[in-house]
Scaffold this motif. Sequence first.
Motif, PDB file in Angstrom:
ATOM      1  N   MET A   1     -43.697  46.108 -91.576  1.00 51.14           N
ATOM      2  CA  MET A   1     -43.273  44.916 -91.191  1.00 51.14           C
ATOM      3  C   MET A   1     -41.734  44.682 -92.585  1.00 51.14           C
ATOM      4  N   ILE A   2     -40.708  45.041 -91.826  1.00 52.72           N
ATOM      5  CA  ILE A   2     -39.338  44.870 -92.659  1.00 52.72           C
ATOM      6  C   ILE A   2     -38.483  43.582 -92.289  1.00 52.72           C
ATOM      7  N   ARG A   3     -37.758  43.208 -92.961  1.00 54.77           N
ATOM      8  CA  ARG A   3     -37.145  41.836 -93.186  1.00 54.77           C
ATOM      9  C   ARG A   3     -35.846  42.523 -92.568  1.00 54.77           C
ATOM     10  N   VAL A   4     -34.964  41.618 -91.209  1.00 56.05           N
ATOM     11  CA  VAL A   4     -34.183  41.642 -90.623  1.00 56.05           C
ATOM     12  C   VAL A   4     -33.439  40.406 -90.638  1.00 56.05           C
ATOM     13  N   THR A   5     -32.352  40.269 -90.171  1.00 52.65           N
ATOM     14  CA  THR A   5     -31.374  39.580 -89.966  1.00 52.65           C
ATOM     15  C   THR A   5     -31.198  39.174 -88.315  1.00 52.65           C
ATOM     16  N   ALA A   6     -31.892  38.011 -87.384  1.00 55.20           N
ATOM     17  CA  ALA A   6     -31.162  37.595 -86.347  1.00 55.20           C
ATOM     18  C   ALA A   6     -30.613  36.253 -86.044  1.00 55.20           C
ATOM     19  N   TYR A   7     -30.008  35.926 -84.822  1.00 54.73           N
ATOM     20  CA  TYR A   7     -29.280  34.858 -85.004  1.00 54.73           C
ATOM     21  C   TYR A   7     -30.787  34.045 -84.173  1.00 54.73           C
ATOM     22  N   LEU A   8     -30.650  32.266 -85.328  1.00 56.83           N
ATOM     23  CA  LEU A   8     -32.091  31.349 -84.821  1.00 56.83           C
ATOM     24  C   LEU A   8     -31.629  30.183 -84.238  1.00 56.83           C
ATOM     25  N   THR A   9     -31.512  30.122 -83.557  1.00 56.41           N
ATOM     26  CA  THR A   9     -30.935  29.141 -82.125  1.00 56.41           C
ATOM     27  C   THR A   9     -30.786  27.857 -83.232  1.00 56.41           C
ATOM     28  N   ASP A  10     -29.767  27.145 -83.389  1.00 52.68           N
ATOM     29  CA  ASP A  10     -29.805  25.465 -83.324  1.00 52.68           C
ATOM     30  C   ASP A  10     -28.701  25.150 -82.600  1.00 52.68           C
ATOM     31  N   HIS A  11     -28.118  23.975 -82.642  1.00 50.82           N
ATOM     32  CA  HIS A  11     -28.001  23.091 -81.178  1.00 50.82           C
ATOM     33  C   HIS A  11     -26.586  22.330 -81.593  1.00 50.82           C
ATOM     34  N   HIS A  12     -26.097  23.513 -82.817  1.00 56.51           N
ATOM     35  CA  HIS A  12     -24.959  22.849 -83.711  1.00 56.51           C
ATOM     36  C   HIS A  12     -23.717  23.376 -83.128  1.00 56.51           C
ATOM     37  N   LEU A  13     -22.649  22.141 -82.691  1.00 58.17           N
ATOM     38  CA  LEU A  13     -21.717  22.462 -81.678  1.00 58.17           C
ATOM     39  C   LEU A  13     -20.523  22.461 -82.535  1.00 58.17           C
ATOM     40  N   GLY A  14     -19.999  24.144 -82.518  1.00 60.59           N
ATOM     41  CA  GLY A  14     -18.813  24.617 -83.601  1.00 60.59           C
ATOM     42  C   GLY A  14     -17.453  23.882 -83.220  1.00 60.59           C
ATOM     43  N   PRO A  15     -16.455  24.740 -83.475  1.00 59.12           N
ATOM     44  CA  PRO A  15     -14.996  23.493 -83.483  1.00 59.12           C
ATOM     45  C   PRO A  15     -14.793  24.614 -81.720  1.00 59.12           C
ATOM     46  N   GLY A  16     -14.045  23.262 -81.498  1.00 60.56           N
ATOM     47  CA  GLY A  16     -14.146  22.651 -79.927  1.00 60.56           C
ATOM     48  C   GLY A  16     -15.164  22.012 -78.669  1.00 60.56           C
ATOM     49  N   GLY A  17     -15.871  21.767 -80.059  1.00 57.61           N
ATOM     50  CA  GLY A  17     -17.221  21.267 -79.321  1.00 57.61           C
ATOM     51  C   GLY A  17     -18.548  22.340 -78.918  1.00 57.61           C
ATOM     52  N   LEU A  18     -17.473  23.534 -78.349  1.00 55.68           N
ATOM     53  CA  LEU A  18     -18.418  25.283 -78.142  1.00 55.68           C
ATOM     54  C   LEU A  18     -19.981  25.141 -78.951  1.00 55.68           C
ATOM     55  N   ALA A  19     -20.807  25.456 -78.106  1.00 50.48           N
ATOM     56  CA  ALA A  19     -21.811  26.422 -78.926  1.00 50.48           C
ATOM     57  C   ALA A  19     -22.139  27.481 -79.605  1.00 50.48           C
ATOM     58  N   GLY A  20     -22.774  28.066 -80.713  1.00 47.11           N
ATOM     59  CA  GLY A  20     -22.566  28.976 -80.922  1.00 47.11           C
ATOM     60  C   GLY A  20     -24.078  29.961 -80.476  1.00 47.11           C
ATOM     61  N   PRO A  21     -23.834  31.367 -81.113  1.00 44.92           N
ATOM     62  CA  PRO A  21     -24.840  32.115 -80.803  1.00 44.92           C
ATOM     63  C   PRO A  21     -26.560  31.698 -81.813  1.00 44.92           C
ATOM     64  N   GLY A  22     -26.081  30.921 -82.232  1.00 50.19           N
ATOM     65  CA  GLY A  22     -27.536  30.631 -83.395  1.00 50.19           C
ATOM     66  C   GLY A  22     -26.890  30.462 -84.488  1.00 50.19           C
ATOM     67  N   ARG A  23     -27.716  30.773 -86.159  1.00 50.15           N
ATOM     68  CA  ARG A  23     -27.473  30.671 -86.761  1.00 50.15           C
ATOM     69  C   ARG A  23     -28.143  32.727 -88.116  1.00 50.15           C
ATOM     70  N   PRO A  24     -27.666  32.540 -88.573  1.00 48.57           N
ATOM     71  CA  PRO A  24     -27.754  34.230 -88.726  1.00 48.57           C
ATOM     72  C   PRO A  24     -29.121  33.961 -90.172  1.00 48.57           C
ATOM     73  N   THR A  25     -30.131  34.139 -89.796  1.00 50.47           N
ATOM     74  CA  THR A  25     -31.307  34.291 -90.639  1.00 50.47           C
ATOM     75  C   THR A  25     -32.643  35.448 -91.224  1.00 50.47           C
ATOM     76  N   GLU A  26     -32.988  35.641 -91.541  1.00 46.60           N
ATOM     77  CA  GLU A  26     -33.668  36.020 -92.089  1.00 46.60           C
ATOM     78  C   GLU A  26     -35.608  36.280 -91.958  1.00 46.60           C
TER      79      GLU A  26
END
Length: 391
Positions: A1-26
Amino acid sequence: MIRVTAYLTDHHLGPGGLAGPGRPTEVDLDATVTGPAELSLAGLTVRDERGGDLFRRPGEHGYLFDPAAGGGPLAGPEAQYQARGFGVTNTAYHASRVLDLAARLLDRPLPPLVIRIGPHSVPGRGWGGGHYRLPGEASPPEPEPPARSGEIHLGAGRRFTERPDPGCSRYFHAPAHNPAIIYHEVGHHICHHTADFRANRLRPPLDQHNGKVALDEGTADFLAAVLLGTPDIYGWHRGLIPPWDPRRRQLDARWTTACMCPGNGRAHANGTVWASALWTAHERVRQAGGAGITRTLLTAMTRFGSHGADAAEEQQRRNRFSELLRELLAADPAIAPVVAGAMADHGILPYGRNWELRARMQARAASPDAQTTAPGTSETGRWPRTAAVRP
Ligand SMILES: [Zn+2]
């Protein structure tokens, strides 16, 4: 098992009302480092093939890379290193998520999958997409035959995501950073080993058909929507494309068979009709207290791909929406009425060729009773005007 970072989906809209790729999470990943830029998991290998040793300094915290705004040609060496490392861990995390879901629902693991990051990019001309490959003719051609059980290639990236807000930082759109692209491509692997839309199991192993039909593209988009938890699967990198434009491939825009276009090169747009209908059925089953239709769909696809012995005949049959719908209705009679109703709202019936479903829906849309007739809008005009009317 290793610890990594990945984007976890969130539906928060960023600047301009655009969706992002997610939140970088361990996250913890059941993976082993098997090369300077390669991770191996059960039934999955992910490798960056652009050279260099990405995993040279794990430190005490594992492989916690920074997305570094996608890296890209204008970034410095450290940002490029971080972005590429993140691409490998993010891809491994999301690909294993879909494969685990499929294995659970199918009650068997799928044959091994290899994901290569960086092929098909030549200096000065990057590639910003992804594709699923089997040994056989392909465009662009493959210098070496892909693995027999299936291979995904993700480009190194070609451009920055468009942002309307000039104060907002730009992001180099690396496909390995985009969960939607990863889910879509692994969706093709699932399709290949279940419905087998091109009847490739009836063809020689080294002469597989790499083209995709609308059902393949649509099913891959639907699986991406299930994993992301949103019908706006490409809202991040296509956020500036309006929802009524087929290139956005948003699944809740009520696409019907009336919008289908005959001819080659339309598999993604026509597939959106199938994907949207699946999403409507999925949501209605969930609203009625069910778990959705993902398990039923995978059961139906497995049966769909197990009939027939003549490759040419099967290729014709496996192209038809009505044929797969019949299998879907048979796979779970308890939800069949809800699924049939949802599909019919998109013009998909359990009988008729694709062109017949299209002609029938177009005739209905053109009838004086229809309130809305523009392509991409609802036949019944029940969708919000903002999504239905072209500016
Ligand atoms: Zn595809």
